[in-house]
Design a protein around this motif. Structure first.
Motif, PDB file in Angstrom:
ATOM      1  N   LEU A 131       0.397  -1.033   0.126  1.00  0.00           N
ATOM      2  CA  LEU A 131       0.176   0.062   0.101  1.00  0.00           C
ATOM      3  C   LEU A 131       0.284   1.192  -0.004  1.00  0.00           C
ATOM      4  N   ILE A 132      -0.130   2.495  -0.498  1.00  0.00           N
ATOM      5  CA  ILE A 132       1.239   3.127  -0.774  1.00  0.00           C
ATOM      6  C   ILE A 132      -0.214   4.222  -0.273  1.00  0.00           C
ATOM      7  N   SER A 133       0.101   5.871  -0.090  1.00  0.00           N
ATOM      8  CA  SER A 133      -1.171   6.496   0.102  1.00  0.00           C
ATOM      9  C   SER A 133      -0.302   8.287  -0.748  1.00  0.00           C
ATOM     10  N   ASP A 134      -1.618   8.750  -1.274  1.00  0.00           N
ATOM     11  CA  ASP A 134      -0.846  10.050  -2.240  1.00  0.00           C
ATOM     12  C   ASP A 134      -2.644  11.018  -2.625  1.00  0.00           C
ATOM     13  N   TRP A 135      -2.224  11.774  -1.510  1.00  0.00           N
ATOM     14  CA  TRP A 135      -3.392  12.523  -1.601  1.00  0.00           C
ATOM     15  C   TRP A 135      -2.934  13.749  -2.581  1.00  0.00           C
ATOM     16  N   ARG A 136      -2.556  13.902  -3.654  1.00  0.00           N
ATOM     17  CA  ARG A 136      -2.401  14.623  -4.581  1.00  0.00           C
ATOM     18  C   ARG A 136      -3.533  14.322  -5.569  1.00  0.00           C
ATOM     19  N   LYS A 137      -3.535  15.042  -6.463  1.00  0.00           N
ATOM     20  CA  LYS A 137      -4.957  14.848  -7.559  1.00  0.00           C
ATOM     21  C   LYS A 137      -3.473  13.992  -8.924  1.00  0.00           C
ATOM     22  N   PRO A 138      -4.165  13.374  -9.150  1.00  0.00           N
ATOM     23  CA  PRO A 138      -5.632  12.536  -9.786  1.00  0.00           C
ATOM     24  C   PRO A 138      -5.398  10.858  -8.904  1.00  0.00           C
ATOM     25  N   MET A 139      -4.462  10.856  -8.465  1.00  0.00           N
ATOM     26  CA  MET A 139      -4.443   9.954  -7.039  1.00  0.00           C
ATOM     27  C   MET A 139      -5.045   9.815  -6.238  1.00  0.00           C
ATOM     28  N   SER A 140      -5.155  11.006  -5.303  1.00  0.00           N
ATOM     29  CA  SER A 140      -6.010  10.933  -3.981  1.00  0.00           C
ATOM     30  C   SER A 140      -6.677   9.979  -3.294  1.00  0.00           C
ATOM     31  N   CYS A 141      -5.729   8.925  -2.840  1.00  0.00           N
ATOM     32  CA  CYS A 141      -5.791   7.731  -2.622  1.00  0.00           C
ATOM     33  C   CYS A 141      -4.986   8.404  -1.334  1.00  0.00           C
ATOM     34  N   GLY A 142      -5.771   7.260  -0.010  1.00  0.00           N
ATOM     35  CA  GLY A 142      -4.851   6.633   1.145  1.00  0.00           C
ATOM     36  C   GLY A 142      -4.493   5.179   1.223  1.00  0.00           C
ATOM     37  N   ASN A 143      -5.292   4.133   0.382  1.00  0.00           N
ATOM     38  CA  ASN A 143      -4.203   3.008   0.225  1.00  0.00           C
ATOM     39  C   ASN A 143      -4.322   2.357  -0.437  1.00  0.00           C
ATOM     40  N   PHE A 144      -3.601   2.859  -1.566  1.00  0.00           N
ATOM     41  CA  PHE A 144      -3.975   2.984  -3.042  1.00  0.00           C
ATOM     42  C   PHE A 144      -2.230   1.459  -3.163  1.00  0.00           C
ATOM     43  N   ASN A 145      -2.896   0.402  -3.514  1.00  0.00           N
ATOM     44  CA  ASN A 145      -2.342  -1.154  -3.491  1.00  0.00           C
ATOM     45  C   ASN A 145      -1.633  -0.992  -4.613  1.00  0.00           C
ATOM     46  N   VAL A 146       0.284  -0.843  -5.013  1.00  0.00           N
ATOM     47  CA  VAL A 146       0.432  -0.477  -6.614  1.00  0.00           C
ATOM     48  C   VAL A 146       0.062  -2.282  -6.691  1.00  0.00           C
ATOM     49  N   ALA A 147       0.068  -3.783  -6.219  1.00  0.00           N
ATOM     50  CA  ALA A 147       0.309  -4.707  -6.946  1.00  0.00           C
ATOM     51  C   ALA A 147      -0.866  -4.304  -7.760  1.00  0.00           C
ATOM     52  N   SER A 148      -1.962  -4.043  -7.186  1.00  0.00           N
ATOM     53  CA  SER A 148      -3.361  -4.733  -8.038  1.00  0.00           C
ATOM     54  C   SER A 148      -3.935  -3.260  -8.581  1.00  0.00           C
ATOM     55  N   GLY A 149      -2.970  -2.104  -8.344  1.00  0.00           N
ATOM     56  CA  GLY A 149      -2.874  -0.796  -8.720  1.00  0.00           C
ATOM     57  C   GLY A 149      -4.328   0.055  -8.737  1.00  0.00           C
ATOM     58  N   LYS A 150      -4.896  -0.774  -7.485  1.00  0.00           N
ATOM     59  CA  LYS A 150      -6.322   0.290  -7.440  1.00  0.00           C
ATOM     60  C   LYS A 150      -6.559   0.729  -6.190  1.00  0.00           C
ATOM     61  N   CYS A 151      -6.935   1.626  -5.682  1.00  0.00           N
ATOM     62  CA  CYS A 151      -7.068   2.616  -4.611  1.00  0.00           C
ATOM     63  C   CYS A 151      -8.290   2.147  -3.860  1.00  0.00           C
ATOM     64  N   GLY A 152      -7.438   1.545  -2.669  1.00  0.00           N
ATOM     65  CA  GLY A 152      -8.790   0.775  -2.273  1.00  0.00           C
ATOM     66  C   GLY A 152      -8.112  -0.645  -1.061  1.00  0.00           C
ATOM     67  N   GLY A 153      -7.233  -0.818  -0.960  1.00  0.00           N
ATOM     68  CA  GLY A 153      -6.744  -1.727   0.143  1.00  0.00           C
ATOM     69  C   GLY A 153      -6.427  -2.875  -1.143  1.00  0.00           C
ATOM     70  N   LYS A 154      -6.487  -4.369  -0.322  1.00  0.00           N
ATOM     71  CA  LYS A 154      -5.939  -5.041  -1.184  1.00  0.00           C
ATOM     72  C   LYS A 154      -7.097  -5.805  -1.634  1.00  0.00           C
ATOM     73  N   GLY A 155      -8.582  -5.635  -1.659  1.00  0.00           N
ATOM     74  CA  GLY A 155      -9.452  -6.112  -1.981  1.00  0.00           C
ATOM     75  C   GLY A 155     -10.554  -5.730  -3.031  1.00  0.00           C
ATOM     76  N   SER A 156     -11.141  -5.102  -3.621  1.00  0.00           N
ATOM     77  CA  SER A 156     -11.629  -5.009  -4.510  1.00  0.00           C
ATOM     78  C   SER A 156     -11.510  -4.578  -5.655  1.00  0.00           C
TER      79      SER A 156
END
Ligand SMILES: Nc1ncnc2c1ncn2[C@@H]1O[C@H](COP(=O)(O)OP(=O)(O)OP(=O)(O)O)[C@@H](O)[C@H]1O
Ligand SMILES: Nc1ncnc2c1ncn2[C@@H]1O[C@H](COP(=O)(O)OP(=O)(O)OP(=O)(O)O)[C@@H](O)[C@H]1O
Ligand SMILES: [Mg+2]
Ligand SMILES: [Mg+2]
Lengths: 534, 390, 250, 403, 233
Positions: free
Chosen positions: D378-403
């Motif tokens: 997980l990483i966090s980057d609150w700048r736009k456009p990512m604007s996410c506190g729990n971006f999963n670099v493995a899955s490339g999605k915001c929102g932890g490991k799931g979804s």
């Protein structure tokens, strides 16, 4: 004497002559100013290797953090604070070298590693000191930081040593050093024996530390020595645990004993009890503060002075509370909970406003610091004093309650206030003094507790629950119950703690209290018979 | 039979109180939702949740009063039942977060993920189903109270001994819940809820409903408590409080009476906790702290124990005071609060409501006495005071 | 002795109890027949109250048998069970519910179902009401029925407690010093009341008032030091030398 | 009124946490006063609104709401324990306000509305352990902590870290104690025992708050010297030492991002102001105060840059803001809402101060630990456009490991 | 005169009035007896005299001092000894300690337990170590009387002292009271229900009804039917 001294010097020189030529201690010391920690460690080794006894003060000062380097030229001095200045002392000759402003110097930093190195170096250097105490300390230092380098020094010193006690210590130091060296297996075997005879945790530590490097043939000796010591320790450990339990129990007793009066005897659900303990602790702080600033020499007496002061202050506070609030509540015991809860909030906030919310430093007088060994047990002085102190208070109070006419009146008043008055007992006076007494005792408990716990406005809160638990567990209204209750809870706690951990241990103790009360619904020392039911 | 039981509860004061609560339940949310923020009648959400919180506390105090005021069991552990109800609700709310948690695990709550738990502990099963969770809100505190009471009352643990073991109970629970290994989120507790029954917990509408529910549950519990205390059972309760052994010699099973009351009260406390959690947004082991339970006792005493309206008023008053003072005099508010407690004990010995009632009764008595003996010398008005001073 | 066990309402055999080594009852044996009114006298500390404590389950005997109705072993029951069996008691020191009114005191004592739910849903019926009023008349507290019991004088509390006992309608009444603190006239009246009650149930009454005992005119048992000293008619007992010496005085 | 900008101060002034938090309240008042002397912000004076959440976690949420909704503060500075932060977090997110949190914590969080100016585990714990291992040659570790989330998490991370460095399981002892534990006899003697296995041993202490004083007293009394078994603590600062006689404790360590003894001009200035403000030249400064200082200044700078106190604008402008810290360098607000700080290791001195024995260059606070399996991606980057506190670099999605 | 004088006192419990204009005199060296049915205010009268409950009007004098407003312990110091109805012994104190509570108003040299007490109540002697609350009712009553005597009172106030006591000891108590009157010349104020006891002992009697004194006279007057009327229901 003189002759001996000269021969010692001679001997010392003869041993260390070869290295003397290698380096000049002054230069080495000056190098410390620019050295990193790693380099400094090497330098210490080299300084020690000079074998020059004149370096001892410099090394000592280094360890204490009193060695400074002059910014301008890097010259190193031992310093003593003198106002905004340093009084400078030449590190080697010990001659004073004038004063200079602090800002002109940088401190030569020391860390644990260096301190350890210094300790070991000093140990080697002072083994031949004429002062018996210094030699003893040196042997001790060598014992604690074994190194092969010291071996020859120890042996030389040992050969000269005449004092029996220092000699045994040196023998042990030698054994330790032998183990760290590359001497023959036989010599090491003997050394293992000597170390093993030392006993205790330290011996195990020393033996374990060499276990990885030692020759395979010595392994059985080593293992059996270790397990032998461990076997001895097992028994002592149990004893140690009991002692921990008793000392924890005595703390509980101290905290609870005032409550045994205000709650146990008077029936007041005194939620402000903890604050009385706290005020006692703050009194100690104030007394120490006054002593520190005005009569530093009296510091070791500070607790003795604080005791009556704390007693009087808290008793006075108690008196005010009783006269101002509690006396209107007799016959309504449950309301006392509400009022004393309010009082406790006010007292806490008052202390916070006066002294600030942070911890205050209450020092331990020298006789309350450190520990001594009793066989395989370590007994810390402060705990020992607290145990004795709490028992003293307990028995004094017991005597007062059971033997004095005041005690009798106190009990009569709390059992039937109106009738006591008709018997000619001055109930308002007795009430006020009883509450003041309970508060005062909580106050002197605070003096003792300030020695082991932090002195903050929350101090009282952390004891109030335990105190009620103890008084109730022991049986309300029974002083002996409070004693036995406190000690048994302490010991129980300490026997649970090693096996289940402190947190679960505490939970288990609580659960056991709940279960125990089912068996004895009126506590450990329950009062029985009609008298109670009526 | 039940109807008669409930009807009996509706004596004058209770009817008024219930009326006020129901009016509250309707009016406040309406004022919150239907008026614009600038409107003088507007009740900000912040005030509404605050009021909701007070109502939960009031319900807790009422529950305590049932056992303390009427049955004489001074429970210093009622916070535990409140907290357990709260945890049950909190667990439900945690499960509703689903994969919106920071780690996105669809099943495990966040704190389990970062503590490396691989699967949900058994006691979390089913907590995502609302009816199950709500049942737990009642069952867990009720069961604990039942088991605890079963042993304690049978062994005739009484008075301070009972108080202290209830305190030990809540203290032990606090320490246990503090442990991460317990699976309840350690000291951070359960928080960061998203929705309840599909509605966002942060939406004003949801908050309004939660508020109404708090008021209504309080009203319902008040009616139940009133029905209990006004029945013959209630008289037995007071008998137990004043002369327990005498009640036994009359053939009543004191332990059953206490057990029933204690369990009912614990369940009420559990409901209070369950309503509390979504409104404040967190439940953590701090709720088990013995000091919290003592505070409940204090509210009850301030309002007047042994009266039903008293604890409600006490809880609300003290907490309004606390809310106000902590904001207005952050450095000095403890003096005010402490002073309030002392003042109440000294000047309103039976609590606010109790004292008013007593004054009322005294006036009535005096009037009756004067009527009966109006030829007698007028009695000395200073007397009650003198008596109080003894 | 043993053969009386099945027929008696109260049967004590060889009951002993001691407190911290002091023997309060010493192998006491004693039988009350159904419908009997029995008077018990005996010096202070003879163990009369202790005996009642044993019968009502407050104290457990160290040894000995206590049977009710020939079959129920009272030593195995607790206070509430014994009360439910139909043993009522008036205490030596009047004990009433101080914060309840006189009326409520009687209502609570009334012999009705005593379970949790029964009491929760209980409603005062017409006959219950009549019964309470009747009792109030008997104990002369009608005028004070709405006063809390705490405000009664000592003697009035005695009366109230007697009233509660009546309301309980027990099969066996244990009455500890009922006339203490009553005037002579009241004493006489109490005697009449007890005799009337004893027509339908059994009564054991402890008293020191010999005039009252004489009024009762029933079999008297004199206890001393925890066991029976003498038993028989009042004349027989009061002429017994030991009784005179230990109890009546010269 | 509109001519002032209000800031909330949300620290417990009563209850168990008052002991630590009151100082931060005072620090905030000082910072506000100083700022006002400099002319305030955006030409308006600042006004501090102080409330007392009384160490009671639900009350924290209530007070946070009160500050934001009723007092309309522009930002809030506050909280100490993680529980209190967790309690107010939803409130800040719901009402879209800003909280500056000035205390070291266990990490594993990144909220759009919170700035974490205290240390994350990688800014404190790991460097400390490195120091002990490298400089003091420690091979055996006691991880002693209070039984709650911060110690448990930190110890989990440390254990994983140590084992990744080849430390054997049997050379790690983990021990937990209840809050405000005051009887340390058994544990200290256990530590002694554990330390007598012939390997250099150290204690890593995450013991919290009040429990430290009795712990150190017991250490001193049982004669455990820093030379033998050093203790490095993450919750013991100058404030805690003020309640202790430190002479027997010389050499024990603490890892922070700031010490009062730090030799820097800004620090000297800061201490002077502090003493003047509190009218007490004995009052010590400590690390959370520095964190508050950094947070406050970063906020001021961001507001000035945004030209408004409006939350969204400030959230945008604050990332990348650099302000001086008190150890002579600068700290920058990172996109993950943590900041960069140097890590200092200090040894306790006899005068109750610390002496820095090691200082690292500035380290970026790592919100998602690399040593926890579920966090390392997980990483966090609150700048736009990512604007996410729990971006999963493995899955490339915001929102932890799931979804 | 140092006798006890009660002058026209009222007493209230809350709004309820228990005494209405009660006056009486209890001379030194005499036994004064108060009779009356249950609840007429006898105990209330004694409470007013001993200070357990304040009189709301009127005056109470003893030993030339006005006692109104004095606390009970001050009255005890003046020499008022009280044997209350319901014994009121200290349940958790031993018998010995119960007796010793009577030392409080005494000077040091008087702080011993007079032998008379044990010869009057031998049972107390044998139970010195037992807790007061464990005694039987009658034993407690004896203890309550004994305890009052330890104080060497000059005015002894007894509220139904024979309640629950075995006949032989009642006789002893009667003898003792007479002996105390004759030997120490103390004033004795006795509340009794037990008419015979009263008739034998009393020098002077008062009869109360509904909070008022309705009759007073020498002991012999008790036998008139007129007086009897006040005592029947
Ligand atoms: N719990 C106890 N502990 C010690 N002694 C006790 C206890 N209970 C009773 N006794 C003693 O046992 C004896 C019997 O007491 P009991 O009350 O039965 O006497 P009693 O016959 O009722 O006397 P009274 O006529 O005075 O009421 C007394 O001597 C009393 O002191
Ligand atoms: N504490 C009290 N509070 C209120 N009323 C009381 C109180 N004590 C007594 N009374 C009332 O005052 C009146 C007189 O009571 P008191 O006790 O003086 O009577 P008494 O003559 O001693 O009766 P007895 O012979 O029954 O002891 C009674 O009607 C009683 O109900
Ligand atoms: Mg008896
Ligand atoms: Mg009377």
């Amino acid at each position: 004497m003189l002759i001996r001294f000269i021969t010692l010097i001679f001997l010392l020189l003869s041993i260390t002559t070869p290295s003397l030529a290698q380096s000049d201690p002054k230069a080495l010391i000056d190098q410390l100013g620019k050295a990193s920690f790693k380099q400094a460690e090497e330098l210490i080794g080299q300084i020690a290797a000079t074998g020059d006894p004149r370096v001892v003060p410099a090394l000592n000062a280094f360890g204490e953090g009193d060695l400074y380097a002059r910014k301008s030229d890097g010259a190193v001095f031992i310093t003593k604070a003198a106002g905004a200045n340093f009084a400078l002392i030449d590190p080697l000759t010990g001659e004073t070298a004038g004063e200079a402003p602090k800002s002109a110097f940088t401190k030569i930093k020391v860390n644990n590693n260096l301190r350890r190195a210094i300790r070991s170096a000093l140990g080697g250097l002072t083994l031949l000191s004429p002062d018996r105490a210094v030699r003893l300390a040196a042997a001790q230092a060598v014992l604690q930081s074994p190194s092969a380098e010291n071996l020859e020094l120890v042996e030389a010193a040992l050969a000269k040593e005449t004092d029996a006690e220092v000699k045994t210590r040196m023998e042990e130091a030698r054994a330790v050093s032998v183990l760290a060296s590359d001497r023959s297996a036989d010599e090491k075997r003997a050394a293992i024996k000597t170390v093993a005879s030392l006993g205790g945790r330290e011996a195990i530590g020393i033996l374990m530390s060499v276990s990885s490097t030692i020759d395979g043939s010595l392994r059985p000796d080593l293992d059996s020595a270790i397990s032998g010591i461990e076997g001895q320790l097992l028994l002592w450990d149990a004893g140690q645990n009991v002692w921990y339990g008793i000392s924890l129990g005595s703390v509980l007793l101290l905290a609870a004993i005032g409550l045994a009066i205000t709650f146990g005897v008077m029936g007041i659900i005194n939620m402000a009890h903890g604050e009385m303990v706290m005020i006692g602790a703050y009194s100690t702080f104030v007394v120490q503060q006054v002593i520190r600033t005005n009569y530093p020499g009296l510091f070791d007496w500070s607790l003795a002075i604080a005791l009556p002061v704390a007693f009087l202050i808290t008793a006075a506070v108690g008196l005010v509370i009783e006269r101002g609030v509690i006396r209107f509540l007799y016959g309504r015991p449950l309301e006392t909970l509400l009022a004393t809860w309010g009082i406790s909030l006010i007292l806490q906030q008052a202390i916070r406003t006066i002294f600030g919310p942070t911890n205050q430093e209450v020092g331990n007088p020298s006789w309350m610091s450190g520990s001594f060994a009793l066989g395989g047990m370590t007994i810390t002085w402060n705990r020992l004093w607290i145990v004795l102190f709490s028992l003293t208070i307990f028995f004094a109070l017991l005597t007062l309650m059971k033997r004095s006419s005041f005690g009798l009146q106190m009990r009569a008043v709390t059992q039937n206030r109106r009738m006591a008055s008709s018997m000619g007992i001055r109930t308002p006076l007795v009430d006020a003094f009883t509450f003041a007494l309970g508060s005062g005792i909580a106050g002197i408990a605070g003096v003792a507790l300030s020695q082991i716990d932090n002195v903050s406005p929350n101090l009282g809160q952390s004891y109030i629950i335990d105190s009620f638990m103890v008084v109730v567990f022991g049986g309300v209204g029974n002083l002996w119950g409070t004693l036995v209750g406190a000690l048994s809870l302490g010991v129980l706690n300490k026997f649970l703690e090693p096996s289940v951990g402190a947190v679960l241990g505490k939970i288990l103790v609580l659960v056991l209290i709940i279960l125990f009360i089912q068996k004895r619904p009126r506590g450990l020392f329950a009062l029985k018979g009609r008298a109670v039911e009526a | 039979m039940i109807a008669g039981f409930i009807l009996r509860a509706l004596e004058g004061k209770i009817v008024i109180a219930v009326g006020i609560l129901v009016a509250f339940a309707l009016l406040i949310p309406a004022l919150n939702l239907l008026t614009a923020p600038g409107n003088p009648l507007h009740v900000p959400t912040y005030i509404m949740s605050l009021l909701g919180k007070y109502l939960c506390y009031a319900l807790l105090a009422l529950a305590l009063d049932l056992v303390w005021g009427y049955c004489g069991i001074l429970s210093l552990g009622h916070g535990a039942f409140f907290a357990l109800g709260g945890y049950a609700m909190g667990m439900y709310l945690m499960r509703q977060i689903g994969s919106r948690g920071v780690y996105g695990d669809p099943i495990l709550p966040d704190f389990m993920v970062f503590l490396n738990w691989k699967e949900l502990p058994w006691f979390w099963y089913g907590m995502d189903v609302f009816p199950v969770a709500m049942a737990m809100v009642l069952i867990v505190p009720g069961l604990l109270a039942f088991v605890f009471g079963w042993f304690a009352f049978r062994s005739r643990v009484n008075g301070v001994y009972l108080s202290i073991i209830t305190q030990a109970m809540t203290y032990a629970l606090m320490l246990a819940f503090f442990r991460n290994d317990m699976g309840f989120g350690g000291n951070n507790g359960l928080t960061d809820y998203k929705e309840i029954l599909g509605f966002s917990v942060q939406a004003d509408g949801t908050r309004a409903v939660l508020f109404s529910l708090s008021a209504l549950f309080l009203a319902v519990c008040l009616v139940i408590a009133s029905a209990i205390t006004r029945s013959k059972f209630g008289k037995v309760l007071v008998g137990v409080r004043d002369a327990e052994s005498r009640v036994r010699f009359l053939g009543y099973r004191v332990e059953n009476i206490k057990l029933f009351t204690f369990t009912v009260s614990a369940m009420m406390a559990g409901i209070a906790g369950a309503l509390f959690v979504p409104q404040v947004g967190i439940i953590n082991p701090g709720e088990f702290a013995p000091a919290n339970s003592i505070e409940v006792v204090v509210w009850t005493a301030v309002g007047g124990r042994g009266t039903l309206i008293g604890p409600i008023i006490g809880a609300i008053l003290v907490n309004v005071g606390k809310s106000y003072f902590t904001g207005a005099f952050p450095d000095l508010w403890l003096f005010a609060l402490g002073g309030l407690f002392i003042g109440v004990t000294l000047f309103l010995p039976k609590g606010i409501v109790g004292t008013i009632q007593q004054r009322h009764a005294a006036r009535r008595d005096r009037k009756a006495a004067d009527d009966a003996t109006n030829h007698d010398k007028v009695s000395d008005a200073a007397l009650p005071l003198e008596q109080a001073a003894e | 002795m043993n053969e009386k066990k099945p027929t008696s309402i109260l049967y004590l055999d060889g009951v002993s109890v001691s407190f911290d080594g002091f023997k309060a009852l010493n192998s006491l044996s004693f039988v009350v027949e159904p419908g009997e009114l029995r008077a018990i006298i005996g010096p202070n500390g003879a163990g009369k109250t202790t005996m009642m404590d044993i019968i009502t389950g407050k104290t457990r005997p160290d040894e000995g048998e206590v049977f009710f109705n020939g079959e129920v072993d009272l030593t195995k029951k607790d206070e509430a069970e014994i009360a439910e069996l139909g043993i009522g008691r008036k205490f030596q020191k009047p004990t009433v519910f101080e914060s309840h009114t006189v009326w409520d005191n009687l209502e609570l004592a009334l012999n009705r179902k005593r379970g949790v739910f029964a009491t929760l849903f209980y409603r005062l019926s017409v006959e219950d009401k009549a019964r309470i009023e009747e009792i109030l008349e008997t104990i002369r507290l009608t005028g004070r029925k709405d006063d809390v019991a705490a405000n009664l004088s000592h003697g009035q509390k005695q009366w109230l407690e007697i009233g509660m006992l009546l309301a309980q309608e027990p099969k066996l009444l244990l009455v500890d010093e009922p006339v203490a603190g009553m005037t002579d006239a009241e004493t006489a009246e109490t005697a009449i009341l007890l005799k009337q009650i004893a027509k339908t149930r059994s009564v054991v009454v402890v008293e020191h008032d010999m005039g009252f005992i004489r009024d009762l005119g029933v079999k008297v048992t004199c206890l001393a030091e925890g066991s029976v000293l003498a038993e028989g008619s009042i004349d027989f007992v009061s002429n017994d030398q030991k009784v005179i010496e230990n109890y009546l005085g010269r | 009124a509109d001519d002032t900008i209000k800031v909330g101060v949300l620290h417990s002034l009563s209850g168990t946490m008052a002991i630590s938090e009151t100082t931060l309240k005072d620090a905030m008042l000082m910072l506000v006063e100083e700022q006002n002397k400099k002319g305030g912000v955006l030409g308006k004076k600042l006004e501090a609104v102080v409330v007392d959440p009384a160490s009671d976690w639900p009350l924290f949420a209530e007070k946070a709401r009160e500050l934001i909704e009723k007092d309309k503060v522009a930002a809030v500075f506050g909280c100490w324990t993680s529980s209190s932060r967790k309690s107010v977090l939803p409130v800040f997110e719901e009402l879209n306000s800003i909280l500056f949190y000035p205390v070291q914590y266990e990490g594993e969080e990144s909220s759009r509305n919170i700035f974490y100016t205290g240390a994350a585990p990688n800014q404190q714990a790991i460097p400390a352990v490195d120091y002990l291992a490298n400089e003091e040659g420690v091979e055996r570790w006691v991880l002693a902590g209070t039984d709650y989330v911060y110690p448990q998490t930190t110890n989990k991370i440390l254990k994983a870290y140590l084992m990744s460095k080849g430390v054997k399981e049997e050379d790690i002892m983990i021990n937990y104690t209840p809050f405000a534990h005051s009887d340390w006899q058994t544990i200290v003697s256990d530590i002694k025992k554990f330390g007598s296995a012939g390997k250099k041993t150290a204690v890593v202490s995450t013991i919290n708050g009040d429990a430290n004083v009795p712990f150190y007293k017991e250490l001193a009394n049982q004669g455990i010297k820093a030379e033998d078994i050093p203790v490095v603590a993450f919750s013991v600062g100058e404030e805690e030492l003020a309640g202790l006689d430190t002479a027997p404790l010389v050499g024990h360590l603490a890892a922070w991002n700031y010490f009062q003894s730090v030799d820097a001009d800004v620090n000297a200035e800061f201490i002077k102001t502090w003493h003047a403000f509190t009218k007490n030249d004995k009052r010590v400064t400590n690390d959370p105060m520095e964190a508050a200082y950094i947070g406050f200044n970063a906020w001021v700078k961001a507001v000035e840059a945004a030209g408004t106190t409006d939350t969204d604008a400030v959230l945008d402008s604050i990332i990348g803001v650099s302000v001086p810290n008190l150890s002579g360098g600068t700290s920058t607000v990172m996109p993950n809402h943590h900041i960069t700080k140097p890590v200092l290791i200090g040894e306790i001195q006899a005068d109750g101060q610390f002496e820095v024995v090691q200082e690292t260059p500035a380290v970026v606070g790592d919100e998602w630990s690399d040593y926890l399996p579920d966090s390392k991606d997980l990483i966090s980057d609150w700048r736009k456009p990512m604007s996410c506190g729990n971006f999963n670099v493995a899955s490339g999605k915001c929102g932890g490991k799931g979804s | 005169m140092s006798e006890l004088v009660v002058d026209n006192i009222n007493l209230h419990y809350g709004a309820a009035q228990a005494l209405r204009g009660v006056s009486l005199v209890a001379p030194m060296g005499k036994i004064t007896c108060v009779l009356g049915r249950n609840g007429v205010g006898k105990s209330s009268l004694l409470r007013a005299i001993t200070g357990q409950h304040p009189a709301s009007a009127g005056e109470i004098r003893f030993a030339e001092k006005t006692m109104n407003g004095m606390a009970p312990y001050q009255r005890a110091k003046l020499g008022v000894g009280y044997v209350p109805q319901g014994r009121e012994i200290f349940p958790l104190l031993t018998v010995k300690e119960n007796l010793e509570t009577g030392y409080a108003p005494l000077v040091r040299k008087d702080r011993f337990i007079p032998d008379d007490i044990f010869s009057l109540f031998p049972v107390l002697q044998s139970m010195l170590g037992r807790r007061g609350g464990d005694l039987s009712g009658g034993q407690q009553q004896q203890l309550a009387i004994g305890r009052a005597l330890v104080m060497r009172p000059r005015l002894l106030v007894l509220d139904e002292p024979t309640e629950g006591i075995q006949p032989s000891i009642i006789k002893d108590i009667g003898r003792a009271i007479r002996y105390l009157r004759d030997s120490t010349g103390m004033a004795i104020l006795l509340v009794e229900q037990y008419l015979d006891f009263c008739r034998e002992l009393a020098d002077y009697v008062y009869i109360m009804d509904r909070g008022e004194i309705v009759h007073e006279g020498a002991a012999e007057t008790l036998d008139s039917a007129d007086v009897r009327r006040h005592l029947t229901v």
